[in-house]
Design an enzyme around this catalytic site. Structure first.
Site, PDB file in Angstrom:
ATOM      1  N   LYS A   1      61.301  49.521  18.324  1.00  0.00           N
ATOM      2  CA  LYS A   1      62.178  50.688  18.375  1.00  0.00           C
ATOM      3  C   LYS A   1      63.160  50.513  19.523  1.00  0.00           C
ATOM      4  CE  LYS A   1      58.156  53.406  17.077  1.00  0.00           C
ATOM      5  NZ  LYS A   1      57.123  54.369  17.467  1.00  0.00           N
TER       6      LYS A   1
ATOM      7  N   CYS B   1      13.831  22.666  -4.169  1.00  0.00           N
ATOM      8  CA  CYS B   1      15.250  22.905  -4.476  1.00  0.00           C
ATOM      9  C   CYS B   1      16.127  22.288  -3.380  1.00  0.00           C
ATOM     10  CB  CYS B   1      15.538  24.396  -4.585  1.00  0.00           C
ATOM     11  SG  CYS B   1      17.292  24.725  -4.819  1.00  0.00           S
TER      12      CYS B   1
ATOM     13  N   CYS C   1      16.115  31.716  -6.269  1.00  0.00           N
ATOM     14  CA  CYS C   1      15.606  30.530  -6.949  1.00  0.00           C
ATOM     15  C   CYS C   1      14.148  30.368  -6.527  1.00  0.00           C
ATOM     16  CB  CYS C   1      16.426  29.315  -6.508  1.00  0.00           C
ATOM     17  SG  CYS C   1      15.528  27.769  -6.533  1.00  0.00           S
TER      18      CYS C   1
ATOM     19  N   LYS D   1      51.644  48.340  14.792  1.00  0.00           N
ATOM     20  CA  LYS D   1      51.767  49.229  13.636  1.00  0.00           C
ATOM     21  C   LYS D   1      50.357  49.462  13.116  1.00  0.00           C
ATOM     22  CE  LYS D   1      54.387  49.956   9.423  1.00  0.00           C
ATOM     23  NZ  LYS D   1      53.333  50.370   8.512  1.00  0.00           N
TER      24      LYS D   1
ATOM     25  N   CYS E   1      17.993  28.101 -11.662  1.00  0.00           N
ATOM     26  CA  CYS E   1      18.759  27.759 -10.459  1.00  0.00           C
ATOM     27  C   CYS E   1      19.778  26.676 -10.813  1.00  0.00           C
ATOM     28  CB  CYS E   1      17.811  27.268  -9.368  1.00  0.00           C
ATOM     29  SG  CYS E   1      18.670  26.520  -7.978  1.00  0.00           S
TER      30      CYS E   1
ATOM     31  N   CYS F   1      18.483  23.294  -8.843  1.00  0.00           N
ATOM     32  CA  CYS F   1      17.226  22.582  -9.114  1.00  0.00           C
ATOM     33  C   CYS F   1      16.615  22.936 -10.468  1.00  0.00           C
ATOM     34  CB  CYS F   1      16.217  22.835  -8.005  1.00  0.00           C
ATOM     35  SG  CYS F   1      15.508  24.481  -8.049  1.00  0.00           S
TER      36      CYS F   1
ATOM     37  N   ASP G   1      27.261  61.562  28.463  1.00  0.00           N
ATOM     38  CA  ASP G   1      27.295  62.262  27.176  1.00  0.00           C
ATOM     39  C   ASP G   1      26.325  63.439  27.189  1.00  0.00           C
ATOM     40  OD1 ASP G   1      29.009  60.328  26.492  1.00  0.00           O
ATOM     41  OD2 ASP G   1      27.761  59.397  24.930  1.00  0.00           O
TER      42      ASP G   1
ATOM     43  N   TYR H   1      52.456  58.054  18.443  1.00  0.00           N
ATOM     44  CA  TYR H   1      53.548  57.111  18.672  1.00  0.00           C
ATOM     45  C   TYR H   1      54.936  57.731  18.702  1.00  0.00           C
ATOM     46  CZ  TYR H   1      53.290  57.127  13.543  1.00  0.00           C
ATOM     47  OH  TYR H   1      53.220  57.503  12.238  1.00  0.00           O
TER      48      TYR H   1
ATOM     49  N   GLU I   1      55.446  48.067  19.659  1.00  0.00           N
ATOM     50  CA  GLU I   1      54.067  48.553  19.652  1.00  0.00           C
ATOM     51  C   GLU I   1      53.371  48.221  18.333  1.00  0.00           C
ATOM     52  OE1 GLU I   1      55.227  53.187  18.731  1.00  0.00           O
ATOM     53  OE2 GLU I   1      55.700  52.308  20.653  1.00  0.00           O
TER      54      GLU I   1
ATOM     55  N   LYS J   1      56.068  42.956   9.790  1.00  0.00           N
ATOM     56  CA  LYS J   1      54.732  42.963   9.184  1.00  0.00           C
ATOM     57  C   LYS J   1      53.997  41.641   9.405  1.00  0.00           C
ATOM     58  CE  LYS J   1      53.597  45.968   6.596  1.00  0.00           C
ATOM     59  NZ  LYS J   1      54.012  46.731   5.438  1.00  0.00           N
TER      60      LYS J   1
ATOM     61  N   ASP K   1      47.288  50.749  10.948  1.00  0.00           N
ATOM     62  CA  ASP K   1      47.127  50.845   9.502  1.00  0.00           C
ATOM     63  C   ASP K   1      46.227  52.027   9.163  1.00  0.00           C
ATOM     64  OD1 ASP K   1      47.456  50.214   6.925  1.00  0.00           O
ATOM     65  OD2 ASP K   1      46.266  48.376   6.954  1.00  0.00           O
TER      66      ASP K   1
ATOM     67  N   TYR L   1      27.760  66.316  28.940  1.00  0.00           N
ATOM     68  CA  TYR L   1      28.805  66.912  28.100  1.00  0.00           C
ATOM     69  C   TYR L   1      28.161  67.804  27.032  1.00  0.00           C
ATOM     70  CZ  TYR L   1      33.001  67.196  25.183  1.00  0.00           C
ATOM     71  OH  TYR L   1      34.078  67.653  24.460  1.00  0.00           O
TER      72      TYR L   1
END
Ligand code: IVH
Length: 667
Positions: free
Chosen positions: A288, A430, A424, A113, A406, A409, A31, A223, A111, A312, A115, A34
């Site tokens: 597909k 407690c 609490c 799907k 609480c 207790c 990095d 895609y 493939e 789905k 989101d 780069y």
């Protein structure tokens, strides 16, 4: 002109490195290297602004805010897909396709799907000239400046066999890690958080100020193709995706080419299994027909292709009703509001409880008892209430109030102004806090008492056999064997696990004590620094803060814990029951590399490999034999082989011998 030549050289190099990094996933430079090239390019361009071109990697930082998006007419409409929700509907789809084509078997491309948000990218002569949203399918918005900020989208294509006009479509999404980090940061700053990664991607892409988009962790998978100069693309969808990959696009991964409905369903099941581990959200699988010729024969029905369908996954978000809100008390007394829900099926399980995190969050989301809410379940995480549907609020819906006492207790509930968490105050008595402390004490990373899960702890407390932590060590076999669902064999096993736990390490013991803010890593650092429990107990705030990951808050918690006499008693009692560890031998010096995982590979010149390993271990590093994502750095000599390749692939930091010597001198 010298500058022009150098600019072209750097642009080509950066473009190639980008391709290697994002598409081939095998970078050949670090990095830092780069960034160095990018800075050189920036310097030449700022001295010669007339030489800046739109495909320059320096142009990814975002442009000046625009007053609105202009319209883009899609020459090929961006359609939607029909959905299938179960295997039967998938078989029916396959049957329809076979009947229309009058064939026995069909080959499909299958493939994930993704989101996110669908985006169209248009290239002319290999240069990105336009990015657009789907809009209503016929007309979208021009988001060119925004898509250019996504570093994995090529500004210029690879190779020379791409079509002069090439429209590629795909999904822009926000990976889960970036989404959670973004929300954490936004909520820290008091800004609006996104409800889910899809909204985050969509909100980020629709920024009028592309400099904001540039800061969002967006990614893209391609895609399909759309408007393309005829004669360039191969004859099947799967081959076309390979072509896209060769031109520099990151193409949807985990795809398959399969035969018939059963092939599709098998792939769906594989993806369903992978889904919780994927670093991004998928909401189904797209099937597909692979042959483009057959796709064309099948054509479209209304606004969706006949040759594709989206299978789905069961929804991960559902609507339900909050029947009540109760408060749970944790190990440190923190009160967590939990919504009791009308049971609802989300992401494959029935959910009847969901966390509201804390009272402030509950008020911010304005969740009330009686409200209709969105419940969400992502992967293995605890289901949560995402938001209330205000439009569906019934009269009399009751706001959630923090109890004054609480619920377990009865001790007073206290909440510091500066904290979001209410607690609490009955720390010592407690039962809820004690139960959680015991569960923590016996857990795997703490005293590791095998077979003593939460249910058993609860039972033991109900029976009155355990009232506080040390009671674990005076449990008797007969007591345990007499409990429900406990035979003599499991009782004997538990007793022997308790006995075994007595031989431990100081790190584990310290962690098991449950000092607020002292997690495993801090416990390890403390032990490595102070060596003995006594010196940790005696340490001043300043002394504690000499430990690398101990700041003032942690230091105060540690001191606060050990200044309480009952905690001293606890430690003493446990030791008197025979809990022991061997104190760490004094090492010769400080351990600046503590907790760092490293690998040494290849032939080194000045020092032998064993010498290097010993030096690193003396400095606290953990020297391991194989490279993984968890490796912090790899020391590489001559002819290094596969470990080196793996380190490069995973982007792990690499030192050559000179770099190592520098490191050893520095630490
Ligand atoms: S192909 C003719 N492939 O799903 C439509 N779509 O409901 C061709 N999507 O708007 C779409 N992953 O945003 C296709 N691997 C994938 C996809 C995918 C996600 C989205 C896309 C589209 C929606 C269709």
């Amino acid at each position: 002109m010298e500058e022009l030549k150098r600019i072209e050289e750097i642009k080509k190099a950066l473009n190639d490195h980008n391709y290697r990094y994002y598409v081939l996933e095998s970078p050949v430079i670090s990095d830092a290297e780069y960034d160095k090239l990018l800075r050189e390019l920036q310097a030449i361009e700022s001295a010669n602004p007339e030489l800046i071109t739109p495909d320059s990697p320096t142009q990814r930082v975002g442009a000046n805010p625009s007053s609105g998006f202009s319209e883009v007419k899609h020459t090929v409409p961006m359609l939607s897909l029909q959905n299938a929700f179960d295997d039967q509907e998938v078989r029916a789809f396959d049957k329809r396709v076979r009947e229309r084509l009058d064939v026995d078997k069909v080959i499909y491309a299958s493939e994930p799907k993704l989101d996110g948000v669908s985006v169209s990218l248009l290239y002319e002569n290999g240069f990105l000239i336009r990015g657009a949203t789907r809009g209503d399918g016929a007309t979208g918005e021009d988001i060119t400046q925004n898509v250019k900020t996504i570093s994995m989208i090529p500004l210029k294509l690879q190779g020379n066999d791409f079509p002069p006009r090439l429209e590629v479509r795909g999904e822009v999404y926000m990976p889960l890690k970036g989404f959670f980090e973004y929300n954490k940061e936004a909520s820290r700053r008091g800004e609006k958080v996104f409800v889910n990664p899809r909204n985050a991607a969509s909100g980020s892409l629709r920024q009028l100020d592309s400099k904001i988009t540039a800061k969002r962790p967006l990614e893209m998978f391609c895609y399909s193709t759309a408007d393309v100069t005829p004669g360039y693309l191969k004859g099947s969808h799967s081959e076309r995706l390979e072509q896209l990959k060769s031109w520099g696009f990151r193409v949807v991964e985990h795809r398959a080419v399969v035969e018939g409905a059963q092939g599709l369903i098998n792939h769906y099941n594989q993806l369903a299994e992978m889904r919780p581990d994927l670093p991004y959200e998928i909401d189904g699988v797209v099937y597909k027909v692979d042959s483009i010729e057959l796709q064309e024969k099948l054509g479209f029905v209304s606004r969706a292709p006949r040759w594709a369908i989206a299978h789905k996954f069961p929804a991960q978000e559902e609507l339900t009703i909050v029947e009540d809100v109760e408060f749970q008390v944790g190990r440190t007394g923190a009160l967590t509001p939990v919504a009791r829900l009308k049971p609802v099926f989300v992401g494959g399980v029935t959910v009847s409880n969901a966390t509201l995190h804390n009272i402030e969050e509950t008020h911010r989301k304005d969740v009330r008892i009686g409200d209709t809410v969105i419940v969400r379940r992502a992967g293995d995480v605890i289901p949560e209430v995402v938001s209330s549907i205000i439009e569906k609020r019934i009269p009399g819906a009751k706001p959630v109030e923090l109890p004054k006492e609480c619920p377990v207790c009865g001790a007073a509930v206290v909440k510091a102004e500066s904290e979001v968490v209410a607690r609490c105050s009955g720390t010592l008595f407690c039962p809820a806090q004690i139960k959680e402390k015991i569960k923590h004490f016996v857990s795997r990373k703490a005293m590791d008492i095998d077979g003593m899960g939460g249910k058993i702890v609860e039972q033991l407390m109900v029976e009155g056999y355990i009232k506080e932590i040390p009671d674990i060590y005076s449990l008797e076999k007969l007591q345990i064997a007499g409990m429900e669902r406990m035979g003599s064999k499991s009782a004997a096993n538990l007793i022997s696990a308790i006995e075994k736990s007595k031989k431990t390490t100081l790190e584990k013991f310290l962690y098991a004590l449950g000092i607020p803010e002292v997690g495993e890593a801090t416990a390890r650092s403390l032990v490595s620094h102070f060596k003995t429990l006594q010196s940790i107990m005696d340490a001043s705030e300043d002394k504690l803060m000499e430990v690398s990951d101990v700041g003032p808050i942690v230091a105060r918690h540690i001191i606060g814990f050990f200044t309480q006499p009952h905690n001293h008693d606890l430690v003493e009692k446990l030791i008197s029951f025979g809990i022991s560890w061997s104190d760490k031998p004094e090492t010769s010096g400080p351990q600046p590399l503590l907790g760092k995982k490293c690998v040494v590979t290849g032939t080194l010149g000045i020092m032998s490999r064993d010498e290097v390993k010993k030096r690193l271990a003396d400095l606290g590093a953990q020297v391991t034999g194989s490279v993984s994502k968890k490796t912090d750095f790899v020391v590489v000599g001559d002819s290094p082989g596969s470990k080196y390749e793996k380190a490069v692939k995973l982007g792990v930091k690499i030192y050559d011998e000179a770099g190592l010597i520098e490191l050893l001198e520095k630490v």
